[in-house]
Design a protein around this motif. Structure first.
Motif, short mmCIF file in Angstrom:
data_model
loop_
_atom_site.label_atom_id
_atom_site.label_comp_id
_atom_site.label_asym_id
_atom_site.label_seq_id
_atom_site.Cartn_x
_atom_site.Cartn_y
_atom_site.Cartn_z
N ALA A 1 44.92 48.10 48.68
CA ALA A 1 43.50 47.81 48.86
C ALA A 1 43.22 46.36 48.50
O ALA A 1 43.69 45.86 47.47
CB ALA A 1 42.67 48.75 48.00
N LEU A 2 42.45 45.68 49.33
CA LEU A 2 42.05 44.32 49.02
C LEU A 2 41.15 44.31 47.79
O LEU A 2 40.26 45.16 47.64
CB LEU A 2 41.30 43.69 50.20
CG LEU A 2 42.16 43.25 51.38
CD1 LEU A 2 41.29 42.87 52.55
CD2 LEU A 2 43.06 42.09 50.98
N GLN A 3 41.37 43.34 46.91
CA GLN A 3 40.59 43.24 45.68
C GLN A 3 39.53 42.15 45.84
O GLN A 3 39.80 41.09 46.41
CB GLN A 3 41.51 42.88 44.51
CG GLN A 3 42.67 43.83 44.31
CD GLN A 3 42.20 45.23 43.97
OE1 GLN A 3 41.34 45.41 43.11
NE2 GLN A 3 42.76 46.21 44.65
N PRO A 4 38.32 42.39 45.36
CA PRO A 4 37.32 41.31 45.37
C PRO A 4 37.66 40.28 44.31
O PRO A 4 38.05 40.62 43.19
CB PRO A 4 36.02 42.05 45.03
CG PRO A 4 36.45 43.25 44.24
CD PRO A 4 37.79 43.65 44.80
N LEU A 5 37.56 39.02 44.66
CA LEU A 5 37.82 37.95 43.71
C LEU A 5 36.52 37.69 42.95
O LEU A 5 35.60 37.06 43.46
CB LEU A 5 38.29 36.69 44.43
CG LEU A 5 38.74 35.51 43.55
CD1 LEU A 5 39.84 35.94 42.60
CD2 LEU A 5 39.20 34.35 44.43
N ALA A 6 36.46 38.20 41.72
CA ALA A 6 35.21 38.19 40.96
C ALA A 6 34.86 36.81 40.44
O ALA A 6 33.68 36.48 40.28
CB ALA A 6 35.29 39.19 39.81
N ARG A 7 35.86 35.99 40.15
CA ARG A 7 35.61 34.65 39.61
C ARG A 7 36.68 33.70 40.14
O ARG A 7 37.77 34.14 40.55
CB ARG A 7 35.62 34.66 38.09
CG ARG A 7 36.93 35.11 37.46
CD ARG A 7 36.86 35.10 35.94
NE ARG A 7 35.86 36.02 35.45
CZ ARG A 7 36.10 37.32 35.23
NH1 ARG A 7 37.30 37.83 35.47
NH2 ARG A 7 35.16 38.10 34.76
N PRO A 8 36.39 32.41 40.18
CA PRO A 8 37.36 31.46 40.73
C PRO A 8 38.68 31.48 39.95
O PRO A 8 38.70 31.66 38.73
CB PRO A 8 36.66 30.11 40.57
CG PRO A 8 35.21 30.44 40.47
CD PRO A 8 35.13 31.76 39.78
N GLY B 1 45.61 41.10 42.78
CA GLY B 1 45.40 41.01 44.21
C GLY B 1 45.87 42.29 44.88
O GLY B 1 46.15 43.29 44.21
N PRO B 2 45.94 42.26 46.22
CA PRO B 2 45.79 41.09 47.08
C PRO B 2 44.33 40.71 47.32
O PRO B 2 43.45 41.56 47.40
CB PRO B 2 46.46 41.53 48.38
CG PRO B 2 46.24 43.02 48.42
CD PRO B 2 46.32 43.47 46.99
N TYR B 3 44.12 39.38 47.44
CA TYR B 3 42.85 38.83 47.83
C TYR B 3 42.95 38.36 49.29
O TYR B 3 44.00 37.89 49.72
CB TYR B 3 42.47 37.65 46.93
CG TYR B 3 42.51 37.99 45.46
CD1 TYR B 3 41.66 38.95 44.92
CD2 TYR B 3 43.40 37.33 44.61
CE1 TYR B 3 41.70 39.26 43.56
CE2 TYR B 3 43.45 37.63 43.25
CZ TYR B 3 42.59 38.59 42.73
OH TYR B 3 42.64 38.90 41.39
#
Length: 371
Positions: free
Chosen positions: A120-127, A162-164
């Motif tokens: 599952a694609l992960q949301p990138l919560a912070r830079p 990830g993955p992002y």
């Protein structure tokens, strides 16, 4: 071989075998080798270093020798994406197998009909902080989707997030390998390959994020779209906005390595000429900048006499030395895909896959050498 057997056989310390060669003080070591197994393609995964600690990725599979005109790997048996770590500058190595980096099993789907299970694609919560001391990034194929996957580690590759998602932009899809340059805390430049407009491989371009991976922008194409392909950029920084990239090129039956330069941070690229005129059946470059400023390019030569080769440039890629062997003695064409790092003492560690006449398996090897 099932997962339990694979892990058990891989738990043994992978002792290095060293042998000096006539070319200076180079020594060859074994990174990973097992009877009946196939190790390949470090360039597809990446290499990272922190002083004398070096980490490299590669594919580990099962050997299948029924058709030696192709890669002798049993696709139906599955493959693992693994890492090997050295803490002593590349002399000895231990195998690691992070669960997060394992690929889906399309070959199992073909054999058993079971559904393809994509991570599952992960949301990138912070830079992402690209200057973090333990940072490692790897870009992987998204298996049936058009973009790419980005995995990130901040503890020197021991755990991965990830993955992002990395978007495909205006292309039919991406064919990623790991080639990136850190430009700042939240700024990263990536060498990426896209599918051509006809859906075939491939055409390289530069990709950039300025906000730690939250958003991405496509920069310039590295070379034109042709009937053949241009793929797998290997990029080095030469100064502010001055970058040099070596790409793998094929035109009809001719395989070569070609150089491109940008002086505007990747927006426009200019061809500089041939880096290596012949790579046999084709091989990507490993490119590093040495402590004295020279560019050093290592590649596999997939034709007789089947060896690893090196060329060096002292004028920022405008011209290159005559190719010379880095390692000889392979028994056939299936070798190469190198990645290299420069150690703190100036020596280069080049990791690649190799074969020899002693047995049919493909194994991961490294050469520690002084250009």
């Amino acid at each position: 071989m099932n997962r339990r057997t694979f892990l058990a056989s891989s738990a043994v310390l992978l002792a290095a075998s060293t042998k000096s060669i006539a070319q200076g003080s180079a020594e060859h070591v074994t990174v990973w080798r097992e009877p009946g197994r196939y190790g390949g393609w470090p360039a597809n995964h990446g290499i990272w270093s922190w002083g004398d600690e070096i980490l490299v990725g590669f594919t580990a599979g099962v050997l299948k020798t029924d058709d030696m005109t192709r890669h002798p790997i049993d696709r139906s048996a599955g493959e693992r994406h693994v890492l090997s770590r050295s803490l002593d500058g590349g002399r000895t190595w231990r195998l690691e197998e992070p669960a997060t980096l394992q690929p889906p099993r399309p070959e199992r789907r073909a054999v058993t009909g079971e559904p393809l299970r994509l991570p599952a694609l992960q949301p990138l919560a912070r830079p992402i902080d690209f200057t973090a001391p333990g940072l490692a990034l790897t870009f992987r194929t998204a298996h049936g989707t058009t973009g790419a996957w980005l995995f990130a580690s901040t503890d020197r590759g021991r755990t991965w997030q990830g993955p992002y998602a990395v978007p495909a932009f205006d292309t039919p899809g991406l064919d990623p390998r790991t080639d990136y340059l850190v430009l700042g805390r939240h700024e990263l430049l990536v060498g990426m390959t896209a599918l051509k407009t006809n859906g075939k491989e491939g055409r390289p371009f530069a990709l950039r994020t300025r906000d730690g991976g939250l958003t991405w922008e496509r920069l310039g194409w590295i070379g034109p779209e042709t009937d053949g392909f241009r793929i797998m950029p290997a990029t080095a920084a030469l100064g502010a906005n001055h970058l040099f990239s070596v790409i793998r090129r094929r035109d009809d039956t001719r395989h070569s390595l070609e150089g491109y330069r940008t002086r505007d941070g990747g927006a426009t690229w200019v061809e500089t000429g041939i880096v290596a005129a012949d790579t046999g059946r084709g091989n990507p470059a490993s490119l590093v900048r040495l402590g004295d400023g020279r560019l050093c390019c290592v590649y596999g030569y997939r034709a007789e006499p089947f060896d690893m080769r090196v060329v060096v440039s002292g004028d920022d890629g405008a011209s290159w030395s005559t190719p010379r062997p880095l390692r000889e003695g392979a028994s056939d064409w299936d070798l190469g895909y190198p990645r290299s790092v420069v150690r703190p003492d100036g020596r280069v560690v080049s990791v690649y896959y190799f074969n020899d006449a002693s047995s049919p398996e493909r194994y991961i090897a490294a050469t520690i050498w002084t250009p």
